[in-house]
Design an enzyme around this catalytic site. Structure first.
Site, short mmCIF file in Angstrom:
data_model
loop_
_atom_site.label_atom_id
_atom_site.label_comp_id
_atom_site.label_asym_id
_atom_site.label_seq_id
_atom_site.Cartn_x
_atom_site.Cartn_y
_atom_site.Cartn_z
CE LYS A 137 -2.71 -1.34 3.44
NZ LYS A 137 -2.36 -2.78 3.49
CE1 TYR A 169 1.74 -0.44 6.17
CE2 TYR A 169 1.58 -0.47 3.78
CZ TYR A 169 1.37 -1.08 5.00
OH TYR A 169 0.82 -2.33 5.05
#
Length: 387
Positions: A137, A169
């Protein structure tokens, strides 16, 4: 955390001159955060096999695992982490934990916060290396903006710029780099595709999800229906074996000259679901049914799975009668429902010397064999297709 960081490249907020790990002053000792999950349990098992002293940390009491010591602490509480870690002196930290939230803003606040507070709680001790697991992702975008913007061409490379969206992230990387600059440790980031591995009670577990789906299909004489998109059925893709991910994380934490980098991690082979699906079906003795016209999500297909699994668990004396602790329908639907190609480049870590490889079909079959041996799924009619 504001969105300003989200538009820069994967290098722009990294310390200009990242600290290099100093000569070890303490014997190696690993702290594995998230050790009950697919990735964390694989890291833990690899470290034990290599003879490391291992400490695990989670909010739960934790089942005793030979070769480890467990610490109970709430990752969402900086105060509790300070209490739990004040007398701990790990040399290597492996962070694989994740807490799913209802929005990406909340994901950023909670998940980046957990990493930040854990590292802050270790500021009293000379940590040498921190390995952080993230995922693809990073290139695809978070669930709420999944593949919504312009993405890089496949295969994905580590140097691709960040997408102009909020992404936990990215926030975790920023926290990692900031702590490395303050505390002087080396780091690595490991971007996995869908992970195939063993864990119970995990939120993202395709291997066990498909095993539960196939078992219910067999027991109730239904076809084993592919839930995803035409793109995923016919296209080429890849996956990540949990053991391979663990191997790379330990490699990055112990090999001189490869630190302070982000690395993709996939098995090294590619496959098509239209070829693999019938072989999984053959293992379980069910009739495969591929993509026909439109996706058929598991959340719809398996609407009655909870009661059906309870009956199966009773019939075969299985150790886990709660299907929600085994199958994550939503996650497998998300992965297999994508209308984009997802292939990952592994050149960077190969050029750095990491040459390990897994065959994806073998990873699935070995997992299914283990699930049968541990009585998580029935052992009846087990037939492996290929070695």
């Amino acid at each position: 955390m504001k969105a300003a960081w989200s538009t820069c490249s994967a290098r722009c907020l990294r310390p200009k001159d990242p600290p290099i790990a100093s000569t070890p002053s303490l014997p190696r000792h690993a702290l594995v955060v998230g050790a009950t999950g697919i990735a964390g349990s694989a890291v833990r098992d690899r470290l034990i096999a290599e003879g490391w002293p291992v400490t695990t940390l989670s909010r739960s009491v934790g089942m005793p695992v030979p070769g480890t010591r467990h610490i109970q602490a709430d990752l969402r509480s900086a105060v509790d982490l300070e209490r739990a870690l004040r007398d701990e002196h790990p040399t290597h930290v492996f962070f694989t934990a994740w807490s799913r939230q209802n929005s990406e803003a909340a994901n950023i606040e909670v998940n980046a916060g957990m990493l930040r507070d854990l590292l802050a709680a270790l500021k009293h001790t000379p940590v040498e290396h921190v390995a952080l697991m993230t995922g693809l992702k990073h290139y695809l975008g978070p669930f709420e903006a999944y593949a919504a913007g312009k993405m890089a061409d496949t295969p994905f490379h580590e140097e691709e710029p960040r997408l102009p969206v909020n992404n936990f992230y990215y926030a975790q990387e920023d926290e990692l780099w900031a702590a490395a600059a303050r505390q002087g440790f080396a780091w690595s980031v490991h971007r996995a595709h869908t992970v195939v591995g063993h864990a119970v009670g995990n939120a993202m577990n395709m291997g066990l999800t498909l095993a539960v789906q196939a078992t219910i299909s067999r027991e109730f004489d239904r076809p084993f229906i592919f839930p995803g998109s035409e793109t995923q059925w016919n296209g080429v893709t890849d996956m990540t074996d949990a053991g391979l991910l663990a191997e790379q994380m330990v490699w990055a934490g112990t090999t001189p000259g490869v630190e302070n980098q982000a690395y993709n991690i996939v098995n090294g082979d590619v496959f098509r679901w239209r070829s693999l699906w019938p072989r999984i079906a053959a293992y379980f003795g069910v009739e495969p049914e591929g993509y026909i016209g439109e996706p058929r999500p598991l959340e719809v297909q398996m609407a009655g799975a909870a009661e059906e699994w309870q009956a199966i668990a009773l019939r075969y004396d299985l150790v886990e009668p709660d299907s929600t602790r085994l199958a994550s329908w939503w996650h497998t639907d998300g992965d297999l429902g994508r209308n984009i190609e997802v292939i990952t480049d592994m050149s960077k870590s190969r050029e750095a010397g990491f040459l390990a490889y897994r065959r994806t079909e073998r990873a699935f079959m070995e997992l299914f064999n283990r699930l049968r041996a541990e009585r998580l799924i029935p052992a009846a009619t087990a037939q492996s297709t290929r070695p």
